[in-house]
Design an enzyme around this catalytic site. Structure first.
Site, PDB file in Angstrom:
ATOM      1  N   LEU A  50       0.919  -1.188   0.017  1.00 53.53           N
ATOM      2  CA  LEU A  50       0.058   0.015   0.019  1.00 53.53           C
ATOM      3  C   LEU A  50       0.932   1.234   0.005  1.00 53.53           C
ATOM      4  O   LEU A  50       0.744   2.216  -0.653  1.00 53.53           O
ATOM      5  CB  LEU A  50      -0.960  -0.070   1.196  1.00 53.53           C
ATOM      6  CG  LEU A  50      -1.877   1.213   1.574  1.00 53.53           C
ATOM      7  CD1 LEU A  50      -2.846   1.372   0.388  1.00 53.53           C
ATOM      8  CD2 LEU A  50      -2.551   0.974   2.794  1.00 53.53           C
ATOM      9  N   GLU A  64       3.435   4.065  -0.278  1.00 53.25           N
ATOM     10  CA  GLU A  64       4.287   4.802  -1.164  1.00 53.25           C
ATOM     11  C   GLU A  64       5.238   6.159  -0.583  1.00 53.25           C
ATOM     12  O   GLU A  64       5.037   6.186   0.634  1.00 53.25           O
ATOM     13  CB  GLU A  64       3.656   5.333  -2.427  1.00 53.25           C
ATOM     14  CG  GLU A  64       2.854   4.357  -3.065  1.00 53.25           C
ATOM     15  CD  GLU A  64       2.191   4.778  -4.389  1.00 53.25           C
ATOM     16  OE1 GLU A  64       2.074   6.004  -4.608  1.00 53.25           O
ATOM     17  OE2 GLU A  64       1.331   4.003  -4.797  1.00 53.25           O
ATOM     18  N   GLY A  73       1.994   7.537   3.466  1.00 50.53           N
ATOM     19  CA  GLY A  73       2.152   6.809   4.511  1.00 50.53           C
ATOM     20  C   GLY A  73       0.987   6.524   5.125  1.00 50.53           C
ATOM     21  O   GLY A  73       0.134   6.157   4.750  1.00 50.53           O
ATOM     22  N   GLN A 100      13.920  -3.204  45.841  1.00 47.35           N
ATOM     23  CA  GLN A 100      12.538  -3.098  45.548  1.00 47.35           C
ATOM     24  C   GLN A 100      12.321  -2.470  44.130  1.00 47.35           C
ATOM     25  O   GLN A 100      11.235  -2.558  43.569  1.00 47.35           O
ATOM     26  CB  GLN A 100      11.825  -2.314  46.636  1.00 47.35           C
ATOM     27  CG  GLN A 100      10.362  -2.508  46.746  1.00 47.35           C
ATOM     28  CD  GLN A 100       9.536  -1.981  47.835  1.00 47.35           C
ATOM     29  OE1 GLN A 100       9.970  -0.945  48.260  1.00 47.35           O
ATOM     30  NE2 GLN A 100       8.819  -2.983  48.246  1.00 47.35           N
ATOM     31  N   GLU A 152       1.773  -0.517   9.951  1.00 51.33           N
ATOM     32  CA  GLU A 152       0.400  -0.998  10.144  1.00 51.33           C
ATOM     33  C   GLU A 152      -0.522   0.169  10.408  1.00 51.33           C
ATOM     34  O   GLU A 152      -1.457  -0.153  11.239  1.00 51.33           O
ATOM     35  CB  GLU A 152      -0.082  -2.320  10.580  1.00 51.33           C
ATOM     36  CG  GLU A 152       0.650  -3.463   9.796  1.00 51.33           C
ATOM     37  CD  GLU A 152      -0.259  -4.756   9.651  1.00 51.33           C
ATOM     38  OE1 GLU A 152      -1.256  -4.671  10.233  1.00 51.33           O
ATOM     39  OE2 GLU A 152       0.545  -5.626   9.532  1.00 51.33           O
TER      40      GLU A 152
END
Ligand code: FAD
Lengths: 385, 261
Positions: free
Chosen positions: A124, A126, A130, A278, A363
């Site tokens: 998808l 390019e 984006g 701790q 993604e």
């Protein structure tokens, strides 16, 4: 913690875990160092039936769904994100065919993808498109029984390694968001070539390349769905695959936590193990809290999608943002727990931290995901009153 | 082609510790695994089946828990699984094990080829394979690193030894024991794993076998284990280094000094 997985789902976990421990861990440092594609490991994933998890049985798959895929991705990600993305990107390239393919297209492509004989990729992005995917310029021009593709896709995972590519291209610029369509393009098609392999910060075992189309002629029957459905195909594909990114986050976070706890139990300073401090315990506790929370959300969203839910964009985005942010925080803290040793390449956590960063970017960046979640909230609350 | 693979479930000795007081293995909490060498036998059998057709039957003699080893073998491509298990067989030594397995294999009908790992990592005797062939009165080739060719009546294999290998031709049926150079075992597949969960494990007990009681189990075993102990650690010894000629000179001088030559 028991997530009430079925026998099949547990078997998937066991298989992926065995591959991760026996085949990935011993070579991950070398794959990273040499930026080498894990072809052999992909072959093993194929022999073990992992590529068919989400593919229906009639097409040679296992007939599972997002949860099954996520479980496998999580286990591989504990060992190496570069390997797990090479695996998962085939799923991404596969979804458009699964979701929108005709029966002939499914017959032709799904069995070879289910067996791992071919890897897939999804194109998808390019150079100038984006987050704003609507800005893509690659065109597909109808010419008789064919389409002719022109343009360049950038940063495509599995580029050059995959045999089957699902590509989003503009078929009618005047129609704006309804002007794109999606296509299956096979490696070896004249006019389809690859740019150089990108040099990356992390996930260096994975191959990221440009896909270059120069008057690349493909048969019209390779179009997925109708003309104009391109962005719908892309959005649906990404919605369904995002829990896989969340699973990558859960996996790498768990991998880093495992290293950190074991190290803290052994490392002595001031005459005692550092886990007895701790401050260190609290850091490990926070890492565990975040990792488990991300896992619970990932599995829940995966189950929700698998149940046949229709409207899951927001939940899918929530799982992706959480998994990615948790991965970044937990791997960074793991380096901190290991101190200077954590910063050295001798230990696996610096790689995990470099690798984890991508999860917040690809993604759909985490900012864009928050946009999706925000838009979802606006819609939901508008409907409520 | 009917292939039988004999496997053994063993404690994962990479994780076993020895009780320093009794000198026995501490088996509690140690995972049981398929004897690593048997993995190569399973893989080779499955490859032969894939290339030439037929079935792979996997067999083990052991306690009921050995079922997990058989299921794992099925997940790796075996078709049928047989668990030879009975109180009467408990405590069998290598001879008695081979005797009992031979009877169980005879019950399977025609068998063309039997594969075993070269040895089990717990006892390390390497005897059951050859002894089984002897009981069945068929030829065997131990330490096979490659199956060159196989037909319905004959096989040609490479047998390794320290300095090289021999090419051995044998009529079938035959038994071979394999070394780890022979292949790289696959990992289980999902389809295999699901098949393994559901597959029937055929139980074979004393009553089904044509065997005689005096040859079974601990009482029927000619071997007597008198004592198990960890050998004393040897002194480190002296390592001679340098050019071959110098080493030889030093060695001879040392031996002379100690009046050994
Ligand atoms: C290793 C790698 C593998 C990839 N694999 C694939 C693949 O297989 N297939 C594929 O198609 N793509 C792939 N991509 C592309 C990836 O999906 C894009 O990088 C991503 O969508 C972001 O686009 P961009 O990099 O152009 O960033 P930009 O869109 O330029 O964003 C830059 C910054 O601006 C922010 N931003 C942009 N717009 C907005 C907005 N509206 N609101 C708030 N913030 C905003 C972003 O969040 C980000 O922080 C891959 C990328 C990488 C790095």
């Amino acid at each position: 913690m028991d997530y009430f997985l079925t026998e099949e789902q547990q078997a998937i976990q066991e298989i992926a875990r065995q591959i991760a421990e026996e085949k990935v861990v011993p070579v991950r440092e070398e794959l990273d160092e040499k930026e080498q594609f894990p072809a052999e490991i992909m072959e093993i994933c194929g022999q073990s039936d992992l590529f068919g998890l989400a593919i229906p049985e009639e097409y040679g798959g296992f007939g599972g769904g997002v949860l099954e895929t996520s479980l496998a991705v999580e286990e591989l990600s504990k060992a190496c994100l570069g390997v797990s993305v090479s695996f998962a990107a085939t799923g991404l390239g596969c979804y458009p065919i699964l979701l929108f393919g005709s029966d002939e297209q499914k017959q032709k492509y799904l069995p070879v993808l289910a067996s791992g004989e071919q890897l897939a990729a999804f194109g998808l992005t390019e150079a100038d498109a984006g987050s704003d995917a609507g800005g893509i310029r690659t065109t597909a021009t109808k010419d008789g029984d064919s389409y002719i593709l022109n343009g360049t896709k950038q940063w495509i995972t599995n580029g050059g390694e995959a045999g089957i590519y699902t590509i989003i291209a503009i078929t009618d610029r005047r129609k704006g968001p309804r002007g794109a369509s999606s296509f299956i393009v096979e490696k070896g098609t004249p006019g389809f070539s690859f740019g150089k392999k990108e040099k990356k910060m992390g996930i260096r075992a994975s191959a990221t390349r440009e896909l270059v189309f120069e008057d690349c002629r493909i048969p019209a029957e390779n179009r997925l769905g109708r003309e104009g459905m391109g962005f719908m195909v892309a959005m649906r594909t990404l919605d369904i695959s995002r829990p896989g990114i969340a699973a990558q986050g859960v996996g790498v976070a768990q991998g880093a936590l495992d290293v950190a706890v074991n190290y803290a139990r052994e490392r002595k300073q001031f005459g005692q193990t550092i886990i007895s401090f701790q401050a260190v315990q609290h850091m490990l506790a926070d890492m565990a809290i975040k990792t488990e929370a991300a896992r619970a959300v990932t599995y829940s969203v995966a189950r929700y999608i698998d149940s046949g839910a229709k409207d899951f964009s927001k939940m899918s985005a929530i799982s992706k943002v959480l998994g990615a942010d948790v991965a970044m925080q937990v791997t960074t803290d793991a380096v901190q727990v290991l101190g200077g040793y954590g910063y050295m390449r001798e230990y696996p956590v610096e790689k995990m931290m470099r690798d984890a960063k991508i999860l917040q970017i690809y993604e759909g960046t985490n900012q864009i995901q928050r946009n999706v979640i925000g838009a979802g909230l606006i819609k939901e609350y508008a409907q409520k009153k | 082609m009917n292939i039988v693979v004999c496997i053994k479930q063993v404690p994962d000795t990479t994780k076993v510790k020895i009780n320093p007081e009794t000198n026995t293995l501490i088996r509690e909490g140690v995972e049981s695994i398929i004897n690593p060498f048997d993995h190569y036998a399973i893989e080779e059998a499955v490859r032969l089946k894939e290339a030439h057709g037929g079935t792979v039957k996997v067999m083990t003699m052991g306690p009921p828990q050995a079922e997990t080893a058989l299921r794992e073998a099925v997940s790796l491509g075996a078709d049928e699984a047989y668990l030879v298990s009975d109180r009467a067989f408990a405590g069998s030594d290598t001879w008695s094990t081979a005797y009992t397995l031979a009877a169980a294999i005879r019950n399977l009908g025609d068998t063309d080829l039997i594969l075993c790992g070269k040895q089990a990592i717990d006892g390390d005797t390497a005897q059951v394979g050859p002894s089984l062939a002897d009981q069945l009165d068929i030829p065997f080739v131990a330490f096979v690193r490659k199956v060159r060719t196989i037909t319905d009546t004959e096989l040609v294999v490479e047998r390794v030894f320290e300095e090289g290998y021999e090419v051995v031709q044998s009529p079938l049926p035959a038994l071979i024991t394999v070394v780890k150079e022979i292949n790289e075992p696959r990992l289980p597949s999902l389809k295999g794993k699901m098949k393994a969960k559901k597959c029937e494990i055929v139980m074979v007990s004393r009553s089904e076998l044509e065997v005689e009681d005096p040859y079974l189990g601990l009482d029927g075993s000619p071997t007597r284990v008198v004592k198990i102990f960890s050998p004393d650690l040897k002194r480190a010894g002296e390592k001679l280094e340098g050019e071959p000629q110098d080493i030889a000179e030093k060695l001879v001088r040392n031996l002379r000094d100690q009046k050994l030559i």
